[in-house]
Scaffold this motif. Sequence first.
Motif, short mmCIF file in Angstrom:
data_model
loop_
_atom_site.label_atom_id
_atom_site.label_comp_id
_atom_site.label_asym_id
_atom_site.label_seq_id
_atom_site.Cartn_x
_atom_site.Cartn_y
_atom_site.Cartn_z
N TRP A 16 0.83 -1.21 0.00
CA TRP A 16 0.00 0.00 0.00
C TRP A 16 0.86 1.26 0.00
O TRP A 16 0.53 2.24 -0.66
CB TRP A 16 -0.92 0.00 1.24
CG TRP A 16 -2.11 -0.89 1.07
CD1 TRP A 16 -2.16 -2.24 1.23
CD2 TRP A 16 -3.42 -0.49 0.67
NE1 TRP A 16 -3.42 -2.72 0.97
CE2 TRP A 16 -4.22 -1.66 0.63
CE3 TRP A 16 -4.01 0.74 0.35
CZ2 TRP A 16 -5.57 -1.63 0.28
CZ3 TRP A 16 -5.36 0.77 0.01
CH2 TRP A 16 -6.12 -0.41 -0.03
N ARG A 17 1.97 1.23 0.72
CA ARG A 17 2.84 2.40 0.76
C ARG A 17 3.43 2.69 -0.61
O ARG A 17 3.59 3.85 -1.01
CB ARG A 17 3.95 2.18 1.76
CG ARG A 17 3.47 2.04 3.20
CD ARG A 17 4.61 1.82 4.16
NE ARG A 17 5.53 2.94 4.17
CZ ARG A 17 6.64 2.99 4.89
NH1 ARG A 17 6.99 1.95 5.63
NH2 ARG A 17 7.41 4.05 4.87
N ARG A 56 2.04 2.26 -3.35
CA ARG A 56 1.01 2.86 -4.21
C ARG A 56 0.62 4.27 -3.75
O ARG A 56 -0.19 4.94 -4.39
CB ARG A 56 -0.24 1.97 -4.22
CG ARG A 56 -0.06 0.69 -5.01
CD ARG A 56 -1.33 -0.14 -5.00
NE ARG A 56 -1.59 -0.76 -3.70
CZ ARG A 56 -2.64 -1.54 -3.45
NH1 ARG A 56 -3.52 -1.79 -4.40
NH2 ARG A 56 -2.79 -2.05 -2.25
N GLN A 95 -1.12 5.15 -1.06
CA GLN A 95 -2.51 5.17 -0.61
C GLN A 95 -2.61 4.92 0.90
O GLN A 95 -3.40 4.13 1.38
CB GLN A 95 -3.34 4.13 -1.37
CG GLN A 95 -3.38 4.38 -2.87
CD GLN A 95 -4.15 3.29 -3.61
OE1 GLN A 95 -4.33 2.19 -3.12
NE2 GLN A 95 -4.61 3.62 -4.81
N GLU A 96 -1.76 5.61 1.67
CA GLU A 96 -1.73 5.41 3.11
C GLU A 96 -3.05 5.78 3.77
O GLU A 96 -3.52 5.08 4.68
CB GLU A 96 -0.60 6.23 3.74
CG GLU A 96 0.79 5.69 3.46
CD GLU A 96 1.38 6.25 2.17
OE1 GLU A 96 0.61 6.87 1.41
OE2 GLU A 96 2.58 6.10 1.93
N LYS A 97 -3.69 6.86 3.33
CA LYS A 97 -4.95 7.29 3.94
C LYS A 97 -6.04 6.24 3.72
O LYS A 97 -6.80 5.93 4.65
CB LYS A 97 -5.38 8.64 3.37
CG LYS A 97 -4.47 9.79 3.79
CD LYS A 97 -5.00 11.12 3.26
CE LYS A 97 -4.11 12.27 3.72
NZ LYS A 97 -4.60 13.59 3.21
N GLU A 98 -6.14 5.73 2.54
CA GLU A 98 -7.15 4.70 2.26
C GLU A 98 -6.85 3.43 3.04
O GLU A 98 -7.75 2.76 3.55
CB GLU A 98 -7.19 4.41 0.76
CG GLU A 98 -8.29 3.42 0.37
CD GLU A 98 -8.30 3.14 -1.12
OE1 GLU A 98 -9.08 2.26 -1.54
OE2 GLU A 98 -7.53 3.79 -1.85
#
Length: 275
Positions: A226-227, A229, A231-234
């Motif tokens: 995820w990092r 990409r 998209q940490e908040k999602e």
Amino acid sequence: MTATTRSQTKQNQTRVEDFEPKEENKAQGQGSKSKRAATTKRKKETEPRSERKRTQSDNQTNAEDAARSTKKQKQKQPSLKPEEDVSPAGDATKPVLINRAPVLQLWAACVSQALYPVLPWATHLSIGSAISTLCAIAKGRAIGLIEKPSDDPAERAEKERKRRAAEEGADDEINVMRFRLLLKDGGAIVSGRPQKANEVLLRNKFGQGDEYERVKRAMEEAIDTWRNRGQEKEFNVKAFHMYEEFRPSVQRGQGGWGKKGELRPEKIREVVSRD
């Protein structure tokens, strides 16, 4: 088989009958027998004693060299029992038997580390401990094992006072997996006090082997997807739901309180990569 320094050459035991002539050759050989014996005796007497001693020493040395060579070859051969597992990947997918609270604490700490990398690991462990404690209290109240908050006005007012005091003295405020937490002195505040972090205690809850390292590595590798990409908040929004999917499976209600279940590291990667 135990190695031995004895010579491997098989020798037959010397018998008396080996020196006796056969019946049909007795008559013919009696005359020459004494002659041959005399010749052999003279030959042995004329042979230098040092030469005989050197020959015996050489024979003994050759026998010892052969024995050492045989022993060395046997030692080089691997001694594996049939029941031994030689596969290094055997423990990589082995499930970990553990209850849910330590898993949630470690997962929340790893998520916090991804969201707030400037904070030290000890603070992330404290954040994970705070989230695990808050969830345990909520669960205990839901199933009737922990008393619900008192309705007494005085107690509620005291609790509110402590909350405000904690907020005023807090060093920072963070949000991990939808939990709003205050930090003070490097720890997350729960019930007005910073939550202590003890990684040794947490590690021991996973077992005496490498279970803690295997699970932590699986969590960090899954979060890195995820990092990468950005998209940490999602991910922060979905992180608690992910935990609910891969956490150890136990009985519902009071029957599963504090019980252990199987946690599979590969399932952590599977769930996080799918969501």
